[in-house]
Design a protein around this motif. Structure first.
Motif, PDB file in Angstrom:
ATOM      1  N   ALA A  91      10.901  -2.830  11.208  1.00 24.15           N
ATOM      2  CA  ALA A  91      11.517  -1.708  10.509  1.00 24.15           C
ATOM      3  C   ALA A  91      11.566  -1.983   9.011  1.00 24.15           C
ATOM      4  CB  ALA A  91      12.922  -1.469  11.048  1.00 24.15           C
ATOM      5  N   ALA A  92      11.061  -1.057   8.236  1.00 26.23           N
ATOM      6  CA  ALA A  92      10.981  -1.235   6.786  1.00 26.23           C
ATOM      7  C   ALA A  92      10.383   0.022   6.172  1.00 26.23           C
ATOM      8  CB  ALA A  92      10.103  -2.443   6.433  1.00 26.23           C
ATOM      9  N   VAL A  93      10.404   0.056   4.861  1.00 27.52           N
ATOM     10  CA  VAL A  93       9.592   1.033   4.136  1.00 27.52           C
ATOM     11  C   VAL A  93       8.223   0.392   3.909  1.00 27.52           C
ATOM     12  CG1 VAL A  93       9.329   2.408   2.047  1.00 27.52           C
ATOM     13  CG2 VAL A  93      11.613   2.027   3.025  1.00 27.52           C
ATOM     14  N   TYR A  94       7.178   1.091   4.305  1.00 28.42           N
ATOM     15  CA  TYR A  94       5.818   0.594   4.171  1.00 28.42           C
ATOM     16  C   TYR A  94       5.127   1.293   3.011  1.00 28.42           C
ATOM     17  CZ  TYR A  94       6.121  -1.920   8.570  1.00 28.42           C
ATOM     18  OH  TYR A  94       6.468  -2.812   9.553  1.00 28.42           O
ATOM     19  N   TYR A  95       4.447   0.495   2.212  1.00 24.32           N
ATOM     20  CA  TYR A  95       3.749   0.984   1.039  1.00 24.32           C
ATOM     21  C   TYR A  95       2.267   0.642   1.128  1.00 24.32           C
ATOM     22  CZ  TYR A  95       8.480   0.904  -0.957  1.00 24.32           C
ATOM     23  OH  TYR A  95       9.820   1.088  -1.192  1.00 24.32           O
ATOM     24  N   CYS A  96       1.430   1.539   0.641  1.00 24.19           N
ATOM     25  CA  CYS A  96       0.038   1.168   0.420  1.00 24.19           C
ATOM     26  C   CYS A  96      -0.180   1.047  -1.087  1.00 24.19           C
ATOM     27  CB  CYS A  96      -0.929   2.176   1.033  1.00 24.19           C
ATOM     28  SG  CYS A  96      -0.880   3.840   0.336  1.00 24.19           S
ATOM     29  N   ALA A  97      -1.134   0.220  -1.443  1.00 26.95           N
ATOM     30  CA  ALA A  97      -1.415  -0.026  -2.848  1.00 26.95           C
ATOM     31  C   ALA A  97      -2.882  -0.342  -3.028  1.00 26.95           C
ATOM     32  CB  ALA A  97      -0.556  -1.177  -3.369  1.00 26.95           C
ATOM     33  N   SER A  98      -3.390  -0.020  -4.184  1.00 22.93           N
ATOM     34  CA  SER A  98      -4.776  -0.332  -4.514  1.00 22.93           C
ATOM     35  C   SER A  98      -4.817  -1.498  -5.488  1.00 22.93           C
ATOM     36  CB  SER A  98      -5.478   0.892  -5.102  1.00 22.93           C
ATOM     37  OG  SER A  98      -4.834   1.321  -6.277  1.00 22.93           O
ATOM     38  N   ALA A  99      -5.782  -2.372  -5.275  1.00 22.75           N
ATOM     39  CA  ALA A  99      -5.922  -3.560  -6.123  1.00 22.75           C
ATOM     40  C   ALA A  99      -6.715  -3.237  -7.382  1.00 22.75           C
ATOM     41  CB  ALA A  99      -6.600  -4.675  -5.336  1.00 22.75           C
ATOM     42  N   VAL A 100      -6.624  -4.146  -8.347  1.00 22.52           N
ATOM     43  CA  VAL A 100      -7.371  -3.944  -9.598  1.00 22.52           C
ATOM     44  C   VAL A 100      -8.840  -4.268  -9.405  1.00 22.52           C
ATOM     45  CG1 VAL A 100      -5.343  -4.415 -11.003  1.00 22.52           C
ATOM     46  CG2 VAL A 100      -6.893  -6.280 -10.422  1.00 22.52           C
ATOM     47  N   GLY A 101      -9.167  -4.956  -8.310  1.00 25.98           N
ATOM     48  CA  GLY A 101     -10.543  -5.294  -7.995  1.00 25.98           C
ATOM     49  C   GLY A 101     -10.827  -5.046  -6.529  1.00 25.98           C
ATOM     50  N   ASP A 102     -11.891  -5.661  -6.050  1.00 26.42           N
ATOM     51  CA  ASP A 102     -12.289  -5.399  -4.674  1.00 26.42           C
ATOM     52  C   ASP A 102     -11.928  -6.524  -3.720  1.00 26.42           C
ATOM     53  OD1 ASP A 102     -15.878  -5.972  -5.294  1.00 26.42           O
ATOM     54  OD2 ASP A 102     -14.104  -7.217  -5.599  1.00 26.42           O
ATOM     55  N   TRP A 103     -11.106  -7.466  -4.185  1.00 26.55           N
ATOM     56  CA  TRP A 103     -10.631  -8.544  -3.333  1.00 26.55           C
ATOM     57  C   TRP A 103      -9.152  -8.355  -3.023  1.00 26.55           C
ATOM     58  CZ3 TRP A 103     -13.735 -12.170  -1.198  1.00 26.55           C
ATOM     59  CH2 TRP A 103     -14.990 -12.384  -1.778  1.00 26.55           C
ATOM     60  N   CYS A 104      -8.756  -8.734  -1.830  1.00 27.04           N
ATOM     61  CA  CYS A 104      -7.358  -8.618  -1.436  1.00 27.04           C
ATOM     62  C   CYS A 104      -6.437  -9.495  -2.286  1.00 27.04           C
ATOM     63  CB  CYS A 104      -7.175  -8.978   0.035  1.00 27.04           C
ATOM     64  SG  CYS A 104      -7.771  -7.717   1.172  1.00 27.04           S
ATOM     65  N   VAL A 105      -6.939 -10.568  -2.841  1.00 28.44           N
ATOM     66  CA  VAL A 105      -6.087 -11.465  -3.630  1.00 28.44           C
ATOM     67  C   VAL A 105      -5.862 -10.962  -5.046  1.00 28.44           C
ATOM     68  CG1 VAL A 105      -6.685 -13.497  -2.284  1.00 28.44           C
ATOM     69  CG2 VAL A 105      -8.075 -12.880  -4.289  1.00 28.44           C
ATOM     70  N   ASP A 106      -6.542  -9.885  -5.421  1.00 27.90           N
ATOM     71  CA  ASP A 106      -6.334  -9.315  -6.756  1.00 27.90           C
ATOM     72  C   ASP A 106      -4.943  -8.728  -6.872  1.00 27.90           C
ATOM     73  OD1 ASP A 106      -9.741  -8.051  -6.991  1.00 27.90           O
ATOM     74  OD2 ASP A 106      -8.872  -9.971  -7.604  1.00 27.90           O
ATOM     75  N   GLU A 107      -4.508  -8.509  -8.081  1.00 33.24           N
ATOM     76  CA  GLU A 107      -3.233  -7.837  -8.294  1.00 33.24           C
ATOM     77  C   GLU A 107      -3.358  -6.364  -7.899  1.00 33.24           C
ATOM     78  OE1 GLU A 107      -1.738 -10.513 -12.122  1.00 33.24           O
ATOM     79  OE2 GLU A 107      -1.875  -8.337 -12.266  1.00 33.24           O
ATOM     80  N   TYR A 108      -2.216  -5.787  -7.582  1.00 35.48           N
ATOM     81  CA  TYR A 108      -2.179  -4.390  -7.170  1.00 35.48           C
ATOM     82  C   TYR A 108      -1.514  -3.569  -8.264  1.00 35.48           C
ATOM     83  CZ  TYR A 108      -3.711  -5.977  -2.646  1.00 35.48           C
ATOM     84  OH  TYR A 108      -4.454  -6.526  -1.639  1.00 35.48           O
ATOM     85  N   ASP A 109      -2.167  -2.470  -8.638  1.00 33.43           N
ATOM     86  CA  ASP A 109      -1.656  -1.748  -9.792  1.00 33.43           C
ATOM     87  C   ASP A 109      -1.205  -0.326  -9.499  1.00 33.43           C
ATOM     88  OD1 ASP A 109      -4.911  -1.000 -11.390  1.00 33.43           O
ATOM     89  OD2 ASP A 109      -4.270  -0.957  -9.297  1.00 33.43           O
ATOM     90  N   PHE A 110      -1.617   0.243  -8.416  1.00 32.46           N
ATOM     91  CA  PHE A 110      -1.176   1.587  -8.080  1.00 32.46           C
ATOM     92  C   PHE A 110      -0.557   1.567  -6.687  1.00 32.46           C
ATOM     93  CE2 PHE A 110      -2.584   3.955 -11.655  1.00 32.46           C
ATOM     94  CZ  PHE A 110      -3.722   3.320 -12.122  1.00 32.46           C
ATOM     95  N   TRP A 111       0.598   2.240  -6.582  1.00 29.82           N
ATOM     96  CA  TRP A 111       1.389   2.202  -5.361  1.00 29.82           C
ATOM     97  C   TRP A 111       1.754   3.608  -4.897  1.00 29.82           C
ATOM     98  CZ3 TRP A 111       2.917  -2.502  -3.140  1.00 29.82           C
ATOM     99  CH2 TRP A 111       2.604  -3.632  -3.898  1.00 29.82           C
ATOM    100  N   GLY A 112       1.879   3.750  -3.591  1.00 29.63           N
ATOM    101  CA  GLY A 112       2.417   4.975  -3.052  1.00 29.63           C
ATOM    102  C   GLY A 112       3.934   4.949  -3.089  1.00 29.63           C
ATOM    103  N   GLN A 113       4.525   6.021  -2.587  1.00 32.65           N
ATOM    104  CA  GLN A 113       5.983   6.152  -2.645  1.00 32.65           C
ATOM    105  C   GLN A 113       6.672   5.511  -1.451  1.00 32.65           C
ATOM    106  OE1 GLN A 113       3.975   8.421  -1.448  1.00 32.65           O
ATOM    107  NE2 GLN A 113       4.968   9.046   0.483  1.00 32.65           N
ATOM    108  N   GLY A 114       5.895   5.172  -0.429  1.00 33.57           N
ATOM    109  CA  GLY A 114       6.458   4.515   0.744  1.00 33.57           C
ATOM    110  C   GLY A 114       6.756   5.479   1.868  1.00 33.57           C
TER     111      GLY A 114
END
Length: 121
Positions: A91-114
């Motif tokens: 149980a939680a608020v789940y968010y999706c986010a897009s990374a700054v690159g094409d690797w999962c280890v990249d930083e994430y810069d855009f987020w949904g509202q949850g």
């Protein structure tokens, strides 16, 4: 304008299933890694699953591996998180986010509202 919009949350009994959706706009799913996140003890959010675009690899954190499945439909600009055998601790608020690159280890810069997931025991 980049946007990510989650949906599909709700209340389910333990052992049940939900499928979350993340509809993206303003960029192509072919170009950036997409991750699903939720809050974790000591962290604002932790990545629980991620789809890398560099090599197509998929990551799952240990607590969801074997129960959750990430997938995407690029034609619909949508990333999914199928969640099975849900537990109260999911149980939680789940968010999706897009990374700054094409690797999962990249930083994430855009987020949904949850989207809220509630699991009753």
């Amino acid at each position: 304008e980049v946007q990510l919009v989650e949906s599909g949350g709700g209340e389910v009994q333990a052992g049940g299933s939900l499928r979350l959706s993340c509809v993206v706009s303003g960029f192509s799913l072919d170009d950036y890694a997409i991750g699903w996140f939720r809050p974790a003890p000591g962290k604002e959010r932790e990545v629980i699953s991620c789809l890398s675009r560099s090599d197509g690899s998929i990551y799952y954190t240990d607590s969801v591996r074997g129960r959750f499945t990430i997938s995407s439909d690029n034609a619909k600009n949508t990333v999914y998180l199928q969640m099975n055998s849900l537990k109260p601790e999911d149980a939680a608020v789940y968010y999706c986010a897009s990374a700054v690159g094409d690797w999962c280890v990249d930083e994430y810069d855009f987020w949904g509202q949850g989207t809220q997931v509630t699991v009753s025991s």
